[in-house]
Design an enzyme around this catalytic site. Sequence first.
Site, mmCIF file in Angstrom:
data_model
loop_
_atom_site.group_PDB
_atom_site.id
_atom_site.type_symbol
_atom_site.label_atom_id
_atom_site.label_comp_id
_atom_site.label_asym_id
_atom_site.label_seq_id
_atom_site.Cartn_x
_atom_site.Cartn_y
_atom_site.Cartn_z
ATOM 1 C CB SER A 108 0.705 0.069 7.421
ATOM 2 O OG SER A 108 1.391 -0.673 8.418
ATOM 3 C CE1 TYR B 186 2.879 -3.788 3.823
ATOM 4 C CE2 TYR B 186 3.545 -3.048 6.004
ATOM 5 C CZ TYR B 186 2.562 -3.421 5.119
ATOM 6 O OH TYR B 186 1.241 -3.410 5.530
HETATM 7 P P1 NAP Z 1 -4.269 -10.022 3.477
HETATM 8 O O1 NAP Z 1 -5.005 -10.773 4.530
HETATM 9 O O2 NAP Z 1 -2.992 -10.567 2.929
HETATM 10 O O3 NAP Z 1 -5.292 -9.754 2.246
HETATM 11 C C1 NAP Z 1 -4.831 -9.029 1.137
HETATM 12 C C2 NAP Z 1 -5.990 -8.718 0.221
HETATM 13 O O4 NAP Z 1 -5.496 -7.921 -0.873
HETATM 14 C C3 NAP Z 1 -6.627 -9.947 -0.401
HETATM 15 O O5 NAP Z 1 -7.986 -9.687 -0.594
HETATM 16 C C4 NAP Z 1 -5.893 -10.055 -1.747
HETATM 17 O O6 NAP Z 1 -6.659 -10.738 -2.758
HETATM 18 C C5 NAP Z 1 -5.775 -8.579 -2.094
HETATM 19 N N1 NAP Z 1 -4.698 -8.275 -3.046
HETATM 20 C C6 NAP Z 1 -3.364 -8.548 -2.926
HETATM 21 N N2 NAP Z 1 -2.699 -8.104 -4.016
HETATM 22 C C7 NAP Z 1 -3.635 -7.531 -4.837
HETATM 23 C C8 NAP Z 1 -3.581 -6.933 -6.108
HETATM 24 N N3 NAP Z 1 -2.430 -6.806 -6.791
HETATM 25 N N4 NAP Z 1 -4.737 -6.494 -6.668
HETATM 26 C C9 NAP Z 1 -5.928 -6.623 -6.004
HETATM 27 N N5 NAP Z 1 -6.036 -7.187 -4.783
HETATM 28 C C10 NAP Z 1 -4.894 -7.648 -4.218
HETATM 29 O O7 NAP Z 1 -3.904 -8.549 3.975
HETATM 30 P P2 NAP Z 1 -4.534 -7.672 5.169
HETATM 31 O O8 NAP Z 1 -3.753 -7.935 6.404
HETATM 32 O O9 NAP Z 1 -6.012 -7.782 5.177
HETATM 33 O O10 NAP Z 1 -4.096 -6.208 4.679
HETATM 34 C C11 NAP Z 1 -4.971 -5.341 3.982
HETATM 35 C C12 NAP Z 1 -4.339 -3.965 3.914
HETATM 36 O O11 NAP Z 1 -4.088 -3.485 5.232
HETATM 37 C C13 NAP Z 1 -2.970 -3.958 3.206
HETATM 38 O O12 NAP Z 1 -2.843 -2.761 2.473
HETATM 39 C C14 NAP Z 1 -1.984 -3.999 4.357
HETATM 40 O O13 NAP Z 1 -0.753 -3.447 3.991
HETATM 41 C C15 NAP Z 1 -2.715 -3.159 5.370
HETATM 42 N N6 NAP Z 1 -2.322 -3.382 6.762
HETATM 43 C C16 NAP Z 1 -2.405 -4.616 7.344
HETATM 44 C C17 NAP Z 1 -2.057 -4.757 8.679
HETATM 45 C C18 NAP Z 1 -2.143 -6.080 9.419
HETATM 46 O O14 NAP Z 1 -1.661 -6.148 10.558
HETATM 47 N N7 NAP Z 1 -2.739 -7.117 8.858
HETATM 48 C C19 NAP Z 1 -1.606 -3.654 9.410
HETATM 49 C C20 NAP Z 1 -1.524 -2.421 8.789
HETATM 50 C C21 NAP Z 1 -1.913 -2.295 7.470
HETATM 51 P P3 NAP Z 1 -6.624 -12.370 -2.902
HETATM 52 O O15 NAP Z 1 -7.461 -12.910 -1.769
HETATM 53 O O16 NAP Z 1 -7.249 -12.624 -4.222
HETATM 54 O O17 NAP Z 1 -5.197 -12.776 -2.796
#
Ligand code: NAP
Length: 265
Positions: free
Chosen positions: A156, A169
């Site tokens: 991130s 975070y």
């Molecule tokens: P999200 O929409 O909240 O989705 C999170 C995903 O991770 C879901 O599939 C969830 O499964 C799964 N998950 C959560 N805890 C878990 C665990 N303990 N074991 C296995 N799976 C787990 O998040 P996102 O925005 O797509 O983010 C994905 C990644 O990108 C993360 O690492 C986040 O830090 C990173 N990121 C996001 C952003 C952003 O702006 N969105 C920016 C930079 C980096 P369930 O559906 O079963 O809950």
Amino acid sequence: MHSAPVALVTGASRGIGRGIAVALARAGYGVAINYAGNAAAAEECRRLCAATSPEGASTRFAPLQADISQAADRRRLVEETLRLFGRLDLLVNNAGVAPAVRADLLDASEESLDRLLAVNVKGPFFLTQLVARHWQETAKTWPAHGNRPKIVTISSISASTASVNRGDYCISKAALTMLTPLFAARLAELGVRVYEIRPGIIATDMTGPVKAKYDALIAGGLTPIRRWGAPEDVGRAVVAFATDAFPFTTGEVIHVDGGFHLRTL
Ligand code: NAP
């Protein structure tokens, strides 16, 4: 055993992970769709992958429940992936969590930091170790030429951007960025190449609660490319790494952030 390459994508039920799974499906990969608890979302991801895949077969896509912060779940996840698909060509460490409460640095709790380190750092580190051991054991059976396995980790911009209302975070993502140089150095002898993608502000459930705030910041010029990122933007970068678009590289980081990381004067 599947003849097409197979990817294990953690946290693939929703958001960025789903975007990565669908992009890989479009590129001909079978995908193990890991999720923590949302089985319906994982099933929807399977449907989207099958609809996008050139082969169209839903058997090439399998939702697999596992909490990556738990050692027994990580073992089961790798075993089930290998049992179902017979091979593993790509690990995408995508699953991650934001703090349940955005707390000011002076109010941050140990409980929240422990949770974030367990999911965002310990999970990917030891899952990568498990998969790397499997590749070490099987490397002698790989064909002399051809696409070698890859690891892509989703960190991130928070790894290098201080947000004082979610320091836990930021610390977890900063720690995660060491995974790529470590495994890149260790696994080069096997031909396994290791990459990091550092996304910026991407429209997912994670950023839903702060949508209005980020809408205004983006409109005001926070990112040189003035739009939200989409999961597909990250998915396309993963496919580029997975399909050998950068052959003489390892340990690289790509910012998929609309230019947020640029310093301007
Ligand atoms: P999200 O929409 O909240 O989705 C999170 C995903 O991770 C879901 O599939 C969830 O499964 C799964 N998950 C959560 N805890 C878990 C665990 N303990 N074991 C296995 N799976 C787990 O998040 P996102 O925005 O797509 O983010 C994905 C990644 O990108 C993360 O690492 C986040 O830090 C990173 N990121 C996001 C952003 C952003 O702006 N969105 C920016 C930079 C980096 P369930 O559906 O079963 O809950």
